[in-house]
Structures are given as C-alpha cells and as structure tokens.
Design a protein around this motif. Structure first.
Motif, PDB file in Angstrom:
ATOM      1  N   THR A  45       0.854  -1.189   0.000  1.00 12.96           N
ATOM      2  CA  THR A  45       0.000   0.000   0.000  1.00 12.96           C
ATOM      3  C   THR A  45       0.892   1.242   0.000  1.00 12.96           C
ATOM      4  OG1 THR A  45      -0.064   0.132   2.400  1.00 12.96           O
ATOM      5  CG2 THR A  45      -1.786  -1.197   1.343  1.00 12.96           C
ATOM      6  N   LYS A  47       0.828   3.696   1.982  1.00 11.77           N
ATOM      7  CA  LYS A  47       1.207   3.956   3.371  1.00 11.77           C
ATOM      8  C   LYS A  47       2.378   3.067   3.797  1.00 11.77           C
ATOM      9  CE  LYS A  47      -0.754   4.265   7.984  1.00 11.77           C
ATOM     10  NZ  LYS A  47      -1.966   4.150   8.801  1.00 11.77           N
ATOM     11  N   LYS A  48       2.325   1.795   3.423  1.00 12.46           N
ATOM     12  CA  LYS A  48       3.405   0.883   3.784  1.00 12.46           C
ATOM     13  C   LYS A  48       4.695   1.225   3.063  1.00 12.46           C
ATOM     14  CE  LYS A  48       2.643  -3.532   5.774  1.00 12.46           C
ATOM     15  NZ  LYS A  48       2.160  -4.864   5.675  1.00 12.46           N
ATOM     16  N   SER A  51       6.182   4.173   4.798  1.00 14.16           N
ATOM     17  CA  SER A  51       6.706   3.739   6.091  1.00 14.16           C
ATOM     18  C   SER A  51       8.039   3.013   5.902  1.00 14.16           C
ATOM     19  CB  SER A  51       5.700   2.815   6.765  1.00 14.16           C
ATOM     20  OG  SER A  51       6.217   2.286   7.945  1.00 14.16           O
TER      21      SER A  51
END
Length: 61
Positions: A45, A47-48, A51
């Motif tokens: 994703t 977001k991942k 991160s």
C-alpha cells in the motif's frame, strides 16, 4: 514470448515489444513480487511504502 500473448487484450502493444523489453518486464515483476512479499508483508500500500522508506530501509535518489 508466447506466454504473454493472452495479455495483449489488457495491454495493447505488448506483442510489439522486443525480447529485451519483455525480459525487463519479467525481471521487474519477479523482483517486485519478492520485495512486496519480504519487505512489505505482501501488502504494497502507499502507506506501507512510505513507512518502509521512512524507516531508512531504502534510499531514494
């Protein structure tokens, strides 16, 4: 590469790619699958990915 012939309806122009271009697609697909499975726990994703980048695991140039 006849094994990609069925994808032409989803990716018009695929049949016109050179052997080198098709090989690059094949290698990228394999590397991305390994990266996603091992580094992102099979969930790539946005977001991942951010991160992962923020954790210093990869340098962006």
């Amino acid at each position: 590469m006849h094994k990609l012939n069925g994808l032409e309806r989803f990716a018009p122009g695929l049949a016109e790619l050179s052997v080198e271009e098709l090989k690059a697609i094949e290698v990228f697909t394999l590397l991305w699958t390994l990266f996603e499975a091992q580094a992102l726990d099979t969930s790539a994703t946005p977001k991942k990915l951010l991160s992962f980048r923020s954790a210093g695991s990869v340098k962006v140039i």
